[in-house]
Write an enzyme that holds these catalytic residues in place. Structure first.
Site, PDB file in Angstrom:
ATOM      1  CG  ASP A   1      46.050  -6.318  29.569  1.00 29.65           C
ATOM      2  OD1 ASP A   1      46.196  -5.131  29.220  1.00 29.65           O
ATOM      3  OD2 ASP A   1      46.412  -7.287  28.845  1.00 29.65           O
ATOM      4  CB  SER A   2      47.500  -1.071  31.826  1.00 27.88           C
ATOM      5  OG  SER A   2      46.196  -0.594  32.096  1.00 27.88           O
TER       6      SER A   2
ATOM      7  CD  GLU B   1      46.954  -6.359  23.881  1.00 24.34           C
ATOM      8  OE1 GLU B   1      47.971  -6.932  23.423  1.00 24.34           O
ATOM      9  OE2 GLU B   1      46.966  -5.736  24.965  1.00 24.34           O
TER      10      GLU B   1
ATOM     11  CG  ASP C   1      42.331  -5.010  28.295  1.00 21.44           C
ATOM     12  OD1 ASP C   1      41.943  -5.214  27.132  1.00 21.44           O
ATOM     13  OD2 ASP C   1      43.273  -4.243  28.585  1.00 21.44           O
TER      14      ASP C   1
ATOM     15  CD  GLU D   1      49.187   0.868  23.870  1.00 17.42           C
ATOM     16  OE1 GLU D   1      48.229   0.072  24.039  1.00 17.42           O
ATOM     17  OE2 GLU D   1      50.103   1.020  24.696  1.00 17.42           O
TER      18      GLU D   1
ATOM     19  CE  LYS E   1      41.899  -2.403  25.597  1.00 16.93           C
ATOM     20  NZ  LYS E   1      43.133  -3.205  25.442  1.00 16.93           N
TER      21      LYS E   1
HETATM   22  O1  KIV Z   1      45.431  -2.159  29.300  1.00 18.62           O
HETATM   23  C1  KIV Z   1      45.246  -0.970  29.016  1.00 18.62           C
HETATM   24  O2  KIV Z   1      45.147  -0.080  29.867  1.00 18.62           O
HETATM   25  C2  KIV Z   1      45.127  -0.636  27.607  1.00 18.62           C
HETATM   26  C3  KIV Z   1      45.270   0.811  27.250  1.00 18.62           C
HETATM   27  C4  KIV Z   1      46.703   1.164  27.218  1.00 18.62           C
HETATM   28  C5  KIV Z   1      44.570   1.114  25.982  1.00 18.62           C
HETATM   29  O3  KIV Z   1      44.981  -1.495  26.798  1.00 18.62           O
END
Ligand code: KIV
Length: 278
Positions: free
Chosen positions: A44-45, A115, A83, A182, A113
Site C-alpha cells: 500500500d506504499s 499490519e 497489501d 519494518e 499482508k
Molecule cells: O507497503 C509496503 O510497501 C510495505 C513495505 C514497506 C514492507 O509494507
C-alpha cells in the site's frame, strides 16, 4: 521455479535469503520476476510512491486490486503478496476475510499482508482458515503513523521490544506464513528471527532477518529527494530517467528526433500523386 509460502519457508530452513521487492505495475513486475526475485509485494506504499499521498491511509481496496491485477499479469514465478489497505481488515473479521478474498480472486495475489500483532490475530486466523496465506507486518506499521506520531523506528525500549516479540509469536500462532519487520533495531530482529519458525523479511531491520524487502523506487533513486536510511541505492535509475527525458526534450526541440530510422516509408509515386492533386 514457482515461489510459494512453502518455498519461502524452506528458504528459512536452508538459510537461503528471501528476496522481496515491491511492484505496482505490469512492466516493473515483468522485470523483477525475470530477474528472479522470490516475492513481489504490491504494497500500500503505492499510495505514496505511485499516487503521491503523504501516507498510505487514503489507499482503497479498489486501488489495491487495480495494481495487484497488473502485477499478477506480469509476474510468472514470484510469490505475489497484496497489501490490505487501511480499514479493510481492522473493522471486523468478516471484512478482513471478504477483502482478502477480493485481493486473491480479483487481484490475482497469492497471499495478503496486514499490519499489526495480537489485535489482528482473529483476522489472520480467519483469513488463513479460508485458505489464504497471510504475511504479517510488525514494527513500524505505516497505517499506524498517527498513533506513532510519525514514521519512527520501533522497539527501542525493553517494553516495546518485548511487545514486538510477543506479537511476532502470536501472529505465528494465528497462522501467518511470514512476517515483515519494518524499522526495528537489528539485534531485536535477530532475536525474533531465531524465535520464529516462519520467515522474517526485514526492511530497516538488519541482516539477520531471513529475507529483505525494499520499495523499488527507494533502491533505484526514483524518490523525490528523501531516501530512507535503510535503502541502499543499487542503481540510479532516477538519474538515468532524468537524463533520458532531457535528451528527448532537447532532440525533439532541435529536430534531431525523429531520425530516418524512426520513420515509416511510403512509395514516392503515391506521394507525387497526392501532391499533384493539391
Ligand atoms: O507497503 C509496503 O510497501 C510495505 C513495505 C514497506 C514492507 O509494507
Amino acid at each position: 521455479m514457482k515461489n510459494t509460502a512453502a518455498t519461502l519457508m524452506s528458504q528459512k530452513q536452508s538459510g537461503e535469503k528471501i528476496t522481496m521487492l515491491t511492484a505496482y505495475d505490469y512492466t516493473t513486475a515483468c522485470i523483477a520476476d525475470e530477474c528472479g526475485v522470490n516475492s513481489i509485494l504490491v504494497g500500500d506504499s503505492l499510495g505514496m510512491v505511485m499516487l503521491g499521498y503523504d501516507t498510505t491511509l487514503p489507499v482503497t481496496m479498489e486501488d489495491m486490486i487495480h495494481h495487484t491485477k497488473a502485477v499478477s499479469r506480469g509476474a510468472k514465478n514470484a510469490f505475489i503478496v497484496g497489501d490490505m489497505p487501511f480499514m479493510s481488515y481492522q473493522t471486523s473479521v468478516y471484512d478482513a476475510v471478504v477483502n482478502a478474498g477480493r485481493l486473491i480472486k480479483e487481484g490475482g495475489a497469492h497471499a495478503v499482508k496486514l499490519e499489526g500483532g495480537a489485535a489482528v490475530c482473529p483476522q489472520i486466523k480467519a483469513i488463513v482458515d479460508s485458505s489464504i496465506p497471510v504475511v504479517a507486518h510488525l514494527g513500524l506499521t505505516p497505517q499506524s503513523v498517527n498513533a506513532f506520531g510519525g514514521f519512527k523506528v520501533q522497539g527501542k525500549t525493553y517494553d516495546k521490544a518485548k511487545q514486538i516479540i510477543d506479537d511476532a509469536l502470536k501472529i505465528q500462532e494465528a497462522g501467518a506464513c511470514a512476517v515483515v519487520l519494518e524499522c526495528v533495531p537489528a539485534d531485536l530482529a535477530a532475536i525474533i528471527t531465531e524465535k520464529l519458525t516462519i520467515p522474517t523479511i526485514g526492511i530497516g531491520a538488519g541482516a539477520q532477518c531471513d529475507g529483505q524487502v525494499l520499495v523499488y523506487q527507494d533502491m533505484l533513486g526514483m524518490t523525490a529527494g528523501h531516501t530512507p536510511k535503510f535503502a541502499k541505492l543499487f542503481a540510479d535509475v532516477g538519474a538515468l530517467m532524468r537524463e533520458g527525458f532531457k535528451a528527448y526534450i532537447s532532440e525533439t526541440q532541435s529536430g534531431e528526433f525523429p531520425a530516418a530510422e524512426h520513420t515509416f516509408k511510403i512509395d514516392s509515386e503515391i506521394i507525387e500523386k497526392l501532391r499533384e492533386e493539391d
